[in-house]
Write a protein that holds these residues in place. Structure first.
Motif, PDB file in Angstrom:
ATOM      1  N   VAL A 101       3.065  -1.789   3.950  1.00 56.68           N
ATOM      2  CA  VAL A 101       3.015  -3.166   3.462  1.00 56.68           C
ATOM      3  C   VAL A 101       2.366  -4.026   4.537  1.00 56.68           C
ATOM      4  CG1 VAL A 101       4.332  -5.165   2.679  1.00 56.68           C
ATOM      5  CG2 VAL A 101       5.067  -2.855   2.022  1.00 56.68           C
ATOM      6  N   ILE A 102       1.295  -4.699   4.177  1.00 55.23           N
ATOM      7  CA  ILE A 102       0.577  -5.549   5.121  1.00 55.23           C
ATOM      8  C   ILE A 102       0.678  -6.991   4.640  1.00 55.23           C
ATOM      9  CG2 ILE A 102      -1.728  -6.170   5.992  1.00 55.23           C
ATOM     10  CD1 ILE A 102      -2.407  -3.197   5.976  1.00 55.23           C
ATOM     11  N   VAL A 103       1.093  -7.863   5.535  1.00 53.84           N
ATOM     12  CA  VAL A 103       1.143  -9.298   5.253  1.00 53.84           C
ATOM     13  C   VAL A 103       0.081  -9.958   6.110  1.00 53.84           C
ATOM     14  CG1 VAL A 103       2.543 -11.386   5.308  1.00 53.84           C
ATOM     15  CG2 VAL A 103       3.602  -9.191   4.707  1.00 53.84           C
ATOM     16  N   SER A 104      -0.903 -10.563   5.460  1.00 53.27           N
ATOM     17  CA  SER A 104      -2.058 -11.104   6.188  1.00 53.27           C
ATOM     18  C   SER A 104      -2.743 -12.176   5.356  1.00 53.27           C
ATOM     19  CB  SER A 104      -3.060  -9.980   6.476  1.00 53.27           C
ATOM     20  OG  SER A 104      -4.287 -10.492   6.986  1.00 53.27           O
ATOM     21  N   SER A 151       0.996  -6.158  -6.096  1.00 51.94           N
ATOM     22  CA  SER A 151       2.120  -6.083  -5.159  1.00 51.94           C
ATOM     23  C   SER A 151       3.415  -6.680  -5.724  1.00 51.94           C
ATOM     24  CB  SER A 151       1.752  -6.762  -3.837  1.00 51.94           C
ATOM     25  OG  SER A 151       0.870  -5.942  -3.089  1.00 51.94           O
ATOM     26  N   PRO A 152       3.370  -7.775  -6.500  1.00 52.22           N
ATOM     27  CA  PRO A 152       4.628  -8.286  -7.071  1.00 52.22           C
ATOM     28  C   PRO A 152       5.337  -7.264  -7.959  1.00 52.22           C
ATOM     29  CG  PRO A 152       2.919  -9.954  -7.198  1.00 52.22           C
ATOM     30  CD  PRO A 152       2.246  -8.684  -6.760  1.00 52.22           C
ATOM     31  N   GLU A 153       4.581  -6.367  -8.591  1.00 51.64           N
ATOM     32  CA  GLU A 153       5.189  -5.348  -9.450  1.00 51.64           C
ATOM     33  C   GLU A 153       5.961  -4.315  -8.631  1.00 51.64           C
ATOM     34  OE1 GLU A 153       2.016  -3.633 -11.689  1.00 51.64           O
ATOM     35  OE2 GLU A 153       1.243  -5.589 -12.342  1.00 51.64           O
ATOM     36  N   ARG A 171       0.830  -1.204   0.000  1.00 53.76           N
ATOM     37  CA  ARG A 171       0.000   0.000   0.000  1.00 53.76           C
ATOM     38  C   ARG A 171       0.869   1.259   0.000  1.00 53.76           C
ATOM     39  NH1 ARG A 171      -2.137   1.139   4.120  1.00 53.76           N
ATOM     40  NH2 ARG A 171      -4.118   2.004   3.369  1.00 53.76           N
ATOM     41  N   THR A 172       2.016   1.192  -0.572  1.00 56.56           N
ATOM     42  CA  THR A 172       2.970   2.297  -0.534  1.00 56.56           C
ATOM     43  C   THR A 172       2.322   3.601  -1.005  1.00 56.56           C
ATOM     44  OG1 THR A 172       4.812   0.785  -0.931  1.00 56.56           O
ATOM     45  CG2 THR A 172       5.182   3.119  -1.382  1.00 56.56           C
ATOM     46  N   GLY A 173       2.500   4.653  -0.201  1.00 50.72           N
ATOM     47  CA  GLY A 173       1.943   5.954  -0.533  1.00 50.72           C
ATOM     48  C   GLY A 173       0.587   6.231   0.067  1.00 50.72           C
TER      49      GLY A 173
END
Length: 286
Positions: free
Chosen positions: A185-188, A211-213, A177-179
């Motif tokens: 960055v959320i890992v869930s 997100s991979p990009e 979620r940058t910006g």
């Protein structure tokens, strides 16, 4: 499972249609007048009983179905600044209003931008405990319904039809979620069991897919399939409940239990354009 286990109802669109008292309780005109007087004055006086009833209803509704709808909460034709101040005062009983974007805005008026009202807003969860929506003006030419989906019901269907997909959705996923406001960055997991025994969810289809990009781990074929299955289930007619908010209606959604979206709408320029006041709130519980 704890002593605070919640009595949760996994619901589909038909369930909510037939059990409206579970999640919707309108405010009478006299109670609304008293509430407005106290809220604009910034102190509880003549509307103390309204406050107690509102709090009891919303807490129980969110506990059972994950959201609460209060029609006729405020006069949406009042001055915008006064509405924000009054609603901020009322919401103090429920939690803390937090910034909802990188600019630090606590309240934002949602309106059509660059014609995006013509497109559907997909199901997702915002990054806060409770989403607060107050309708200022519905789309007079149709559409703009808030779409709601029960994480428990979605999980039940996927568990029955594709247990392999459910296992994948219960693994950790990366949401970059940058910006944006809050954690970048959320890992869930997308679907998970919470401490109170309820089925939890965290999902943003565009964020997880892109997100991979932005440096996140690549998605496997198994993960791509799981996302496609989840999206297909969410858009089944028996899943989503469409709620058209009228001017002055309040809607509170617990993000960890209910996914939400919006149907497309046809807008009209000027004072009758669709407008919804939005806030993000943290309550200290999921």
């Amino acid at each position: 499972m704890t002593d605070d286990t919640v009595t949760e109802i996994g619901w589909g669109s038909t369930t909510l249609d037939t059990r409206r008292a579970l999640w919707s309780q309108p405010l009478g005109d006299e109670d609304r007048r008293l509430l407005w007087a106290d809220a604009t004055a910034g102190r509880w006086d003549g509307a103390a009983h309204v406050r107690d009833g509102l709090r009891a209803f919303t807490e129980e509704s969110i506990r059972s179905v994950g959201f609460a709808h209060v029609p006729n909460l405020m006069d949406a034709s009042a001055d915008g600044g006064e509405i924000v101040e009054a609603l901020s005062f009322v919401m103090r009983d429920f939690g803390e209003i937090i910034p909802q974007n990188a600019q630090g805005d606590l309240w934002q008026v949602l309106r059509e931008r660059d014609g995006d009202g013509a497109t559907e807003l997909g199901f997702h969860c915002d990054t806060c405990d409770v989403l607060v929506l107050l309708c200022l003006q519905p789309a007079v030419l149709g559409g703009g319904d808030t779409k709601l989906a029960s994480a428990r019901y979605v999980r039940e269907i996927i568990e029955r039809e594709r247990p392999d997909v459910l296992a994948t959705l219960e693994e950790d996923w990366t949401f970059d979620r940058t910006g944006r406001a809050g954690q970048q960055v959320i890992v869930s997991p997308i679907l998970f069991t919470q401490e109170d025994g309820t089925v939890g969810c965290y999902y943003q289809t565009r964020t997880v897919r892109t997100s991979p990009e932005r440096g996140g781990p690549p998605l496997t074929e198994r993960q791509w399939e799981a996302l496609d299955v989840l999206d297909e289930v969410l858009y089944r007619p028996e899943i989503a409940f469409g709620l058209r908010l009228a001017a002055g209606d309040l809607l509170l959604i617990r993000n960890s239990r209910v996914l939400h979206g919006r149907s497309p709408y046809v807008d009209e320029p000027g004072p009758r354009a669709r407008r919804v006041l939005r806030a993000w709130m943290n309550t200290g519980s999921r």
